[in-house]
Design an enzyme around this catalytic site. Structure first.
Site, PDB file in Angstrom:
ATOM      1  N   CYS A 109       0.702  -1.254  -0.067  1.00 12.58           N
ATOM      2  CA  CYS A 109       0.011  -0.094  -0.074  1.00 12.58           C
ATOM      3  C   CYS A 109       0.954   1.437  -0.141  1.00 12.58           C
ATOM      4  CB  CYS A 109      -0.994   0.094   1.101  1.00 12.58           C
ATOM      5  SG  CYS A 109      -0.019   0.373   2.775  1.00 12.58           S
ATOM      6  N   CYS A 111       3.624   1.950   2.668  1.00 10.38           N
ATOM      7  CA  CYS A 111       4.723   1.072   2.572  1.00 10.38           C
ATOM      8  C   CYS A 111       5.849   1.897   2.017  1.00 10.38           C
ATOM      9  CB  CYS A 111       4.490  -0.300   1.796  1.00 10.38           C
ATOM     10  SG  CYS A 111       3.572  -1.443   2.484  1.00 10.38           S
ATOM     11  N   ASP A 141      10.213  29.523 -30.523  1.00 13.15           N
ATOM     12  CA  ASP A 141      11.253  30.029 -31.406  1.00 13.15           C
ATOM     13  C   ASP A 141      10.549  29.748 -32.818  1.00 13.15           C
ATOM     14  OD1 ASP A 141      13.840  30.339 -32.287  1.00 13.15           O
ATOM     15  OD2 ASP A 141      14.000  28.041 -32.679  1.00 13.15           O
ATOM     16  N   ASP A 197      14.454  24.769 -30.431  1.00 17.58           N
ATOM     17  CA  ASP A 197      15.040  23.491 -30.578  1.00 17.58           C
ATOM     18  C   ASP A 197      16.747  23.859 -30.609  1.00 17.58           C
ATOM     19  OD1 ASP A 197      14.933  25.545 -32.763  1.00 17.58           O
ATOM     20  OD2 ASP A 197      15.860  24.055 -33.940  1.00 17.58           O
TER      21      ASP A 197
END
Length: 817
Positions: free
Chosen positions: A117, A120, A515, A714
Site C-alpha cells: 500500500c 509502505c 522559437d 530547438d
C-alpha cells in the site's frame, strides 16, 4: 559539438565543449542560486575567462575562455578546485542538512517488491531520508520504484530495504526490466492462487457465521477452516506488521494485522470458553476481501504501466552478429559498439546503429510517434527496437545498453512516472499521520463503547471495523496512478516528459513562446539567393562560408554547408572558430578572417554592410533569412536562406488559441522574415532580432505579469529560455542542450503535440482531483460510520479494497484519451 561521457573529475561532468567554450554540469549547483552566483564571480576574476553563464535550474555553467592564455586542462583543474571550495561551504538552499556530500553522491535506482500500500512507500522514504548518508530518497508506490541520492551504495540500499521486509531488484538494463515484468506477471498469478485458496476455505466459514450456527461441530468447522486462512494466507500481513513494529512504524498491513488478529483472538477465546460471540467469519472474510482488492489492484496497476512494458518489449532478445563473414546469433546484451549486425526483413533492430550496407524502410512509430515508415540508406542512423521493412540491412552498433535511444526514453518515462507532483507532497504529509491516527480512533471507539456499557464483543467489533474501513492506499494511489497512466499516454503520443511536475504545470499554461527556425519552420532551410560585393569569386566565398559553418549547429549554417556540397565544393579546415548564440560566428579559414551572421552581429563587430542591406531587406520581405558575410573585416556577401513553416504549424497555433492560450514568436531572425512566417501560421505577437538573453527576458517579463509560460525551441540559443519557462518543450530534432534544458521533448518536431500535452495535463489533473475527492470523502464518511457501529468488519474490508480499486480504474480512463 561533442557530447562527452562523464569524466574522472570529482565535482562536475563535461557535457559539451568547443575550442573556446565548455559546458559543465554539477549536482551541487542545481537549484542553488547562491553557489552559482559565487562561482560566476570567482571565474570572472580571471582575465582569460571572457564570459560565464550559469543556469541554477539545471546545475549547468557555460564558460567562454581564451585557450591560448588558459589551456583547457588548466581550466578543468581550476574548476575542480573552485567547486571543491564551494562544496565545503553551507548552502543557503538547505539541500545539505546532514552529511557532507562535497565528495560526490551517487544515485541508486531500484525496483521494490513487497509494497502492499502507499504507506509502505512512505515508510521506506521516511527510513532512508532519516539516514545521515542519504541526501534525498523518493519512493513511488504506483511504479514500485525507489531512488536514493547520497553516499549509500547499491548493496547498502538493498540491505536496508531487506531489513524492512521488502526485496530490491536492479533495473539498469532493458533485459533486467523485462525480468521485472516477468516477476510482476508471476506475482499476479500467485496473488490469484492465494485468493482462490482463501476464498474456498472462507466461504463455508462466512455462510456459517452469517447463519448464526450455534452447534459445537459448526464452531469446530469454522475454527478449522478460518485458522489456515488467517495464519496461511494472512501470514504476510503479520510478518510485515512485526517488522515495522521493530522500526517503530506502522502501515496498512499493521491495521489489517491488528483487525484480523483481534477478531481471531476474541473468537478463539469464545470458542475455548464455549460462550460469547465469535468473529471467525470476519477474520477470514477480511483476509479474502483484502487479497481480492490487492489482486485487482495489481492487475489494474499492470494496465497503468502498459506504456513502459510496450517500450521495454521493443528490444529484441537476440541479435545476428556478422563476424568473419559468419552469422552468429548472440544475446543482445553482449553486443558491443562497433559490431556489425544483420537485420532481416520484419525484424526489430537490436540496438542503435548506422547503416553500412543495404536500403530499407523502418517503422519508428513506437519511438518517435511518426506513423509513416522512414527510408534508411547507407550512412543513416537507425534506432534500436524499431521494425525493419522489406529490405536487408547491415548496421554498425553505435550505442548499446543504457546508452541507446530506447533505453533513454524508458528512463525518461520512468523518471516522470516516479516523480511527485506538488499536490502529492501535501497528500504524503496527511498519509504519514493517517495510520497512527486511525489506530488512535479505533482505540477511542473501543473505549467509548465500553464506557457506554456496550458488550465487549460489540465494542471490539466496532474498533476492528474502524481499522479496516480506513484506506490510506486510495490516498497514496490517487496521484501516482494518474501520473503513471498520463505519462504513459504522453509517450504513446510522442511526448516524453522529463519530470512529472511539468505534467501538473502544463495544465495551467496561458502563454506559449515559440522559437521560429526549426520549431515553427521545418528547420531544413536552403540557400536560395547569394549576392556578393567582394572581389572573390562566388565559389571561393561559398567555400569559405561553408568551411566556417561546418563547425556550427545552427540550421542556417547547415544550409550553407549543404549548398556547398550540392555544388561539389571541397571544404577546408578551420584554424579558429567561435560562436555567439543568437548573433553569428567568427572563424579563420584559408588564411582569411571570416564573420557570418545577422545584421546585429555585423554592427557589433563594426562591419559596414551598407551595400548589402537593400538585398537583405528584399530577402526578408520574401520570408527568407539574410545571412551576412564579411571577409577580413569587410563586407563580402549576403545569403538568402528560405525555410518553410511545418505542415501542421498553423493547426497547432489555432488549437492553442481555442484553448485560450496566447502565442508569441521570439526569434533571432529579422522583423520582416518573422512577420512573413508569423502571418502564415497565425501568430500576432512577434519579437524579432532576439538574442538568447532577450528570449530569457521575455519569459521572465511574462512570468512577472502573472502568466504561466511555456517555451518551445530547438537550438542552443533557446536553452536559457527553456530552462526558465514554467514548462519547456524541446523539439526532438533539436540540439542536445535544448533537449536537456526542457521539461518535455516533442518527437519529430511536431508542435501540435504541445496542445496534446496541455490537454493531457488538464485531463490528468482533473482525474487526480477526482481521485483525491473520492479518497478523502470515503475516509471522512466511512470512519465515523464505522465508529458509531453502523458497519461490520466484513463490509468494511470489502469497502476498503474497492476504494483503492476505484482510484486506479478512474486513473485508467486516461488511457482512452
Amino acid at each position: 559539438m561533442n557530447d562527452l561521457a562523464a569524466t574522472g573529475y570529482r565535482h562536475f561532468q563535461i557535457r559539451h565543449q568547443l575550442q573556446r567554450r565548455i559546458r559543465i554540469v554539477s549536482p551541487m549547483l542545481k537549484k542553488d542560486d547562491e553557489r552559482c552566483y559565487i562561482l560566476e564571480i570567482l571565474l570572472k576574476k580571471r582575465a582569460e575567462i571572457k564570459r560565464v553563464r550559469s543556469t541554477p535550474a539545471l546545475g549547468t555553467v557555460v564558460i567562454e575562455f581564451d585557450p591560448n592564455r588558459l589551456p583547457k586542462a588548466n581550466l578543468l583543474v581550476m574548476l575542480d578546485a573552485v567547486l571543491g571550495n564551494l562544496a565545503s561551504k553551507p548552502s543557503s538552499s538547505g539541500q545539505r542538512k546532514k552529511a557532507d556530500f562535497s565528495n560526490g553522491v551517487q544515485e541508486v535506482d531500484l525496483a521494490i517488491e513487497g509494497m502492499t500500500c502507499a504507506s509502505c512507500a512512505l515508510l521506506l522514504e521516511m527510513v532512508f531520508n532519516r539516514d545521515a548518508k542519504v541526501k534525498q530518497a523518493s519512493v513511488n508506490f504506483a511504479t514500485e520504484t525507489l531512488s536514493v541520492v547520497g553516499q549509500l551504495n547499491r548493496d547498502e540500499v538493498s540491505a536496508k530495504i531487506a531489513s524492512l521486509g521488502y526485496k530490491a531488484y536492479a533495473m539498469d538494463t532493458l533485459s533486467q526490466r523485462k525480468k521485472l515484468i516477468e516477476k510482476e506477471q508471476f506475482r499476479i498469478r500467485s496473488a490469484w492462487r492465494r485468493l482462490l485458496w482463501s476464498a474456498v476455505l472462507s466461504t463455508p466459514v462466512i455462510v456459517l457465521g452469517m447463519s448464526m450456527a450455534k452447534s459445537r461441530p459448526m464452531h469446530w468447522l469454522q475454527f478449522m477452516l478460518a485458522t489456515p486462512v488467517v495464519f496461511g494466507s494472512g501470514k504476510p500481513f503479520f510478518d510485515k506488521a512485526i517488522r515495522l513494529a521493530k522500526h517503530k512504524a506502522a502501515n496498512m498491513d499493521t491495521l489489517i494485522a491488528l483487525g484480523v488478529g483481534a477478531a481471531y483472538a476474541f473468537s478463539l477465546s469464545s470458542f475455548l470458553r464455549r460462550r460469547g460471540h465469535m468473529y471467525f467469519e470476519a477474520a477470514a472474510a477480511i483476509i479474502v476481501f483484502v487479497l481480492l482488492g490487492r489482486y485487482l489492484e495489481e492487475r489494474a496497476k499492470g494496465k497503468a504501466g502498459e506504456a513502459i512494458r510496450q517500450l521495454v518489449g521493443l528490444q529484441p532478445q537476440t541479435a545476428t552478429l556478422i563476424r568473419d563473414d559468419r552469422e552468429i546469433v548472440v544475446d543482445v546484451e553482449s553486443v558491443a559498439v562497433g559490431d556489425i549486425l544483420l537485420v532481416r526483413p520484419g525484424e526489430r533492430i537490436p540496438t542503435d546503429g548506422e547503416v553500412v550496407y543495404g536500403i530499407s524502410t523502418v517503422d519508428e512509430s513506437m519511438v518517435t510517434g511518426e506513423s509513416m515508415p522512414v527510408v534508411k540508406d547507407v550512412g543513416h542512423q537507425v534506432i534500436g527496437g524499431c521494425v525493419n521493412g522489406n529490405g536487408v540491412m547491415r548496421i554498425r552498433a553505435t550505442a548499446v545498453g543504457m546508452d541507446t535511444v530506447l533505453a533513454g526514453i524508458v528512463h525518461m518515462v520512468d523518471q516522470a512516472q516516479s516523480a511527485k507532483l506538488p499536490i502529492q507532497k501535501q497528500v504524503d504529509q496527511i498519509s504519514a499521520v493517517f495510520v497512527p491516527s486511525v489506530m488512535a480512533v479505533s482505540g477511542l471507539t473501543f473505549a467509548g463503547w465500553m464506557a457506554l456499557g456496550a458488550p465487549f464483543g460489540f465494542a471490539l467489533g466496532n474498533a476492528i471495523t474502524v481499522l479496516l474501513i480506513a484506506c490510506p492506499c486510495a490516498l497514496g494511489l490517487a496521484t501516482p496512478a494518474s501520473i503513471m497512466v498520463g505519462t504513459g499516454q504522453a509517450a504513446k503520443k510522442g511526448i516524453y516528459i522529463r519530470n512529472g511536475e511539468s505534467l501538473e504545470v502544463a495544465a495551467k499554461l496561458n502563454v506559449i513562446v515559440f522559437d521560429k527556425t526549426g520549431t515553427i519552420t521545418e528547420g531544413k532551410p536552403k540557400v536560395s539567393d547569394l549576392l556578393k560585393v567582394s572581389r572573390l569569386g562566388e565559389e571561393k566565398l561559398v567555400m569559405l562560408a561553408a568551411s566556417a559553418e561546418r563547425n556550427s549547429e545552427h540550421f542556417l549554417g547547415k544550409a550553407i554547408v549543404e549548398y556547398a556540397r550540392e555544388q561539389g565544393i571541397e571544404l577546408k579546415d578551420c584554424a579558429h572558430f567561435y560562436s555567439e548564440p543568437g548573433r553569428g560566428i567568427e572563424a579563420d579559414v584559408d588564411g582569411k578572417s571570416l564573420l557570418l551572421g545577422n545584421l546585429a552581429w555585423m554592427r557589433q563587430r563594426d562591419i559596414d554592410v551598407q551595400n548589402l542591406e537593400a538585398a537583405a531587406g528584399q530577402f526578408a520581405e520574401q520570408g527568407k533569412t539574410p545571412v551576412y558575410m564579411a571577409v577580413n573585416n569587410k563586407e563580402a556577401a549576403v545569403f538568402g536562406i528560405a525555410d518553410q513553416p511545418r505542415a501542421h504549424a498553423a493547426e497547432a497555433i489555432a488549437r492553442l488559441h481555442r484553448l485560450g492560450v496566447e502565442t508569441v514568436m521570439a526569434t533571432g531572425d529579422t522583423e520582416k522574415t518573422a512577420q512573413f512566417i508569423a502571418a502564415k501560421v497565425g501568430i500576432f505577437e512577434i519579437v524579432a532580432n532576439a538574442k538568447p538573453e532577450e528570449k530569457l527576458a521575455i519569459i521572465q517579463r511574462l512570468q512577472a505579469e502573472g502568466k504561466v509560460v511555456g517555451m518551445i525551441g530547438d537550438g542552443i540559443n533557446d536553452a536559457p529560455a527553456l530552462a526558465a519557462a514554467n514548462v519547456g518543450f524541446a523539439v526532438g530534432s533539436g540540439t542536445d542542450i535544448a533537449i536537456e534544458s526542457a521539461d518535455m521533448t516533442l518527437t519529430q518536431g511536431d508542435i501540435t503535440k504541445v496542445t496534446d500535452a496541455i490537454e493531457l495535463s488538464t485531463d490528468t489533473i482533473r482525474i487526480i482531483k477526482q481521485n483525491l475527492f473520492w479518497a478523502f470523502g470515503y475516509n471522512t464518511i466511512a470512519i465515523p460510520v464505522a465508529a458509531v457501529g453502523r458497519l461490520n468488519p466484513m463490509i468494511a474490508s470489502a469497502a476498503m479494497a474497492l476504494s483503492s480499486l476505484s482510484v486506479i480504474l478512474n486513473s485508467l480512463r486516461l488511457s482512452k484519451k
